[in-house]
Design a protein around this motif. Structure first.
Motif, PDB file in Angstrom:
ATOM      1  N   VAL A   1       0.857  -1.184   0.000  1.00  0.00           N
ATOM      2  CA  VAL A   1       0.000   0.000   0.000  1.00  0.00           C
ATOM      3  C   VAL A   1       0.892   1.232   0.000  1.00  0.00           C
ATOM      4  O   VAL A   1       1.824   1.335   0.799  1.00  0.00           O
TER       5      VAL A   1
ATOM      6  N   ASP B   1      -3.454   6.648  -0.576  1.00  0.00           N
ATOM      7  CA  ASP B   1      -4.772   6.452   0.026  1.00  0.00           C
ATOM      8  C   ASP B   1      -5.600   5.354  -0.635  1.00  0.00           C
ATOM      9  O   ASP B   1      -6.689   5.572  -1.146  1.00  0.00           O
TER      10      ASP B   1
ATOM     11  N   THR C   1      -6.825   1.317   0.537  1.00  0.00           N
ATOM     12  CA  THR C   1      -6.908   0.462   1.722  1.00  0.00           C
ATOM     13  C   THR C   1      -6.994  -0.997   1.303  1.00  0.00           C
ATOM     14  O   THR C   1      -7.762  -1.347   0.397  1.00  0.00           O
TER      15      THR C   1
ATOM     16  N   SER D   1      -3.783   0.584   5.792  1.00  0.00           N
ATOM     17  CA  SER D   1      -4.033   1.872   5.146  1.00  0.00           C
ATOM     18  C   SER D   1      -2.851   2.786   5.402  1.00  0.00           C
ATOM     19  O   SER D   1      -2.095   2.615   6.361  1.00  0.00           O
TER      20      SER D   1
ATOM     21  N   ASP E   1      -2.169   6.556   6.117  1.00  0.00           N
ATOM     22  CA  ASP E   1      -2.851   7.801   6.476  1.00  0.00           C
ATOM     23  C   ASP E   1      -1.925   9.015   6.472  1.00  0.00           C
ATOM     24  O   ASP E   1      -2.280  10.082   6.967  1.00  0.00           O
TER      25      ASP E   1
ATOM     26  N   ASP F   1     -10.426   5.459  -1.708  1.00  0.00           N
ATOM     27  CA  ASP F   1     -11.102   6.160  -0.614  1.00  0.00           C
ATOM     28  C   ASP F   1     -12.519   6.598  -0.973  1.00  0.00           C
ATOM     29  O   ASP F   1     -13.303   6.935  -0.087  1.00  0.00           O
TER      30      ASP F   1
ATOM     31  N   THR G   1     -14.156   3.527   0.620  1.00  0.00           N
ATOM     32  CA  THR G   1     -14.043   3.432   2.077  1.00  0.00           C
ATOM     33  C   THR G   1     -14.895   4.469   2.790  1.00  0.00           C
ATOM     34  O   THR G   1     -15.038   4.419   4.016  1.00  0.00           O
TER      35      THR G   1
END
Length: 267
Positions: free
Chosen positions: A111, A114, A116, A129, A131, A206, A209
């Motif tokens: 990853v 952004d 997940t 994730s 962040d 995102d 999500t």
């Protein structure tokens, strides 16, 4: 594993800046970064994510070394495709990357940015994730959240937020994302798990999500259940319904009324 992928543009008639793939050994989701400034590039984000996705697929399928090496090579390969552009420009097209590879007795994941990755294992659910981007430009982000979508104040605040983000993109202490510098790949989050411990896997941009945060429609186990029982399209449809019910982004503050959304699922 049975695999499914659905990707949906945030608005009808606009290019989808997400990109996704699912085959027997690879699952991938890319989330092109929204452009709010000049980029120095004549091609644009959809071109970038398509080129990066295709090259990353090829390298990850052909090579036996780490996914980080494949991403390094893919970023370099795409950069070489548009050297006529100003690749040193802070706004040069970029994308978050999530990739899962089934490799013998292991599942590998990576990853960066952004995207997940959710892995349901016999020991519980892991949510991977990155962040770091959301932890930058925090004052500017909070200011943008104060204003209704479509207002002049919102647009000005989003531009200030973007400039603050770009100032720390691909820098130590900032955040890392696939763009033109292959060294960003060394800052990805990656690991591997025994394949026989894995029950379900999902990769989400995102825009998808949002079902968990900020909308709090589902938690992660519930989201996996929706994907398994109803499919990726149902998850995105639920997100779209909430977005439509809050067109000014005041109940759930966000930077876009409706974002590109991608869900890749395998079980």
């Amino acid at each position: 594993m049975r695999a499914e992928t659905v990707t949906d543009a945030g608005r009808p008639g606009t290019p989808n800046e997400d990109w996704a793939l699912a085959n027997e050994t690879l699952l991938m989701a890319l989330d092109g970064a929204t452009v709010r400034t000049e980029t120095g590039c004549q091609h644009g984000v959809p071109w970038y994510v398509a080129k990066l996705g295709a090259s990353l697929t090829a390298f990850a399928a052909e090579r036996t070394d780490s996914l980080g090496v494949s991403l390094t090579l893919a970023i370099q390969f795409v950069a070489d495709q548009h050297r006529e552009c100003d690749l040193s420009h802070p706004g040069t097209p970029s994308a978050g990357v999530g990739i899962v590879r089934l490799n013998g007795e292991h599942l590998e994941y990576l990853v960066l940015g952004d995207v997940t990755v959710i892995i349901d294992t016999t020991d519980g659910i892991q949510v991977i994730s990155d962040d770091r981007v959301s932890n930058t430009a925090t004052a500017e982000r909070a200011e943008a959240d104060r204003h209704p979508f479509g207002s002049a104040e919102k647009q000005a605040a989003l531009l200030r937020m973007k400039h603050a983000e770009l100032a720390v993109r691909n820098t130590e202490g900032g955040y890392w994302i696939a763009a033109a510098d292959p060294r960003a790949a060394t800052h990805a989050i990656s690991d591997r798990l025994p394949l026989n411990s894995v029950r379900r896997v999902a990769l989400l941009t995102d825009g998808a999500t949002r079902a968990v945060e900020p909308f709090k429609l589902l938690d992660w186990p519930q989201l996996l259940d929706v994907l398994q029982q109803n499919g990726s399209r149902e998850l995105i449809n639920r997100v779209r319904a909430i977005e439509a019910a809050d067109p000014q982004c005041t109940r759930w503050p966000r930077n876009k009324r409706s974002d590109d959304a991608t869900a890749v699922f395998a079980a």
